[in-house]
Design an enzyme around this catalytic site. Sequence first.
Site, PDB file in Angstrom:
ATOM      1  N   HIS A  32       0.843  -1.209   0.000  1.00  0.00           N
ATOM      2  CA  HIS A  32       0.000   0.000   0.000  1.00  0.00           C
ATOM      3  C   HIS A  32       0.876   1.256   0.000  1.00  0.00           C
ATOM      4  CE1 HIS A  32      -2.910  -2.831   2.066  1.00  0.00           C
ATOM      5  NE2 HIS A  32      -3.658  -2.350   1.090  1.00  0.00           N
ATOM      6  N   ASP A  86      -3.992  -6.853  -8.000  1.00  0.00           N
ATOM      7  CA  ASP A  86      -5.399  -7.104  -8.352  1.00  0.00           C
ATOM      8  C   ASP A  86      -5.582  -6.727  -9.821  1.00  0.00           C
ATOM      9  OD1 ASP A  86      -6.593  -7.849  -5.694  1.00  0.00           O
ATOM     10  OD2 ASP A  86      -5.641  -5.966  -5.172  1.00  0.00           O
TER      11      ASP A  86
HETATM   12  O1  PAF Z   1      -8.180  -3.423  -3.780  1.00  0.00           O
HETATM   13  C1  PAF Z   1      -8.817  -3.116  -2.743  1.00  0.00           C
HETATM   14  O2  PAF Z   1      -8.267  -2.971  -1.655  1.00  0.00           O
HETATM   15  C2  PAF Z   1     -10.320  -2.911  -2.827  1.00  0.00           C
HETATM   16  O3  PAF Z   1     -10.895  -3.782  -3.726  1.00  0.00           O
HETATM   17  C3  PAF Z   1     -10.708  -1.449  -3.148  1.00  0.00           C
HETATM   18  C4  PAF Z   1     -10.193  -1.026  -4.512  1.00  0.00           C
HETATM   19  C5  PAF Z   1     -10.155  -0.528  -2.082  1.00  0.00           C
HETATM   20  C6  PAF Z   1     -12.231  -1.311  -3.163  1.00  0.00           C
HETATM   21  O4  PAF Z   1     -12.786  -1.641  -1.937  1.00  0.00           O
END
Ligand code: PAF
Length: 282
Positions: A37, A152
Amino acid sequence: MKRFDSIDEVRALIAEWHEAGGTVALVPTMGNLHKGHMSLVARAAGEADHVVVSIFVNPTQFGPNEDYEDYPRSLDADSRRLSQAGVDLLFAPSVETMYPDGADVATTVNVPGLSDVLEGEHRPGHFEGVTSVVCRLLNICNPDVAVFGQKDYQQFAILKRMAADLQLPVRLVAEPTEREQNGLAMSSRNGYLDDDQQQTATAIYKSLQQAQTELLDGARDYPELERAAEASIKAAGLSPEYVAIREVGDLSQPGPDSTDLVVLTAARLGKVRLIDNLIVTL
Ligand code: PAF
């Protein structure tokens, strides 16, 4: 760093920044922040004058037997970490703020086709939950750019399609996956794995790398490569759900002359479901 849970406060501050000529980058997250993150946050800081991070564990993207209740929540620690990283605004709304009339009756956004394959097949309704909440977050924060993780991959492809189809005035960017030293893709769910399982899980990335090597060496029998990667994930003690070699962008089936591919996989280890992917440019 400001920390707001109300939409009005977020809108007012971001409008102020825009009026002063500043640009804004949004990093949507579900919290329990890790190095992956933080690489999105660093990318956001390089893309715009102001960085907004949202933390919202979105109930509508979890299936009935998934880990919504148990999903790790660490808002205060996350908030400290974001503040130290120089983030300008943390938006951490409640479920009631995001879905005032209830999540089950709220308007949804669906990207047909792309949402129904691969992850969509194994997690019905998941992507509708994602697109619906990201569309709301984009409307609330009105960012110039929004940053997502390449881990993702399918989610990113779907969100790009949503933004294009709905003419959303935002640029979406994907930041490469952060990995542990042993190759395991960083994920909030890795915390569910013990040390031995973390080691076992490295078979996922190794299998993707093996497929990549064979593609680069000229192999083009995609179903055979997928089967071989699934077999090596299984041999390591995981239960693969799929390995798929697809075109980047629209995730369509590749042909013999395709040059831009992505190898995607999902596998279970105990009660934990892990996903990963690798882009292969031929
Ligand atoms: O990738 C994620 O953490 C979630 O799918 C997101 C994009 C924050 C949506 O809730």
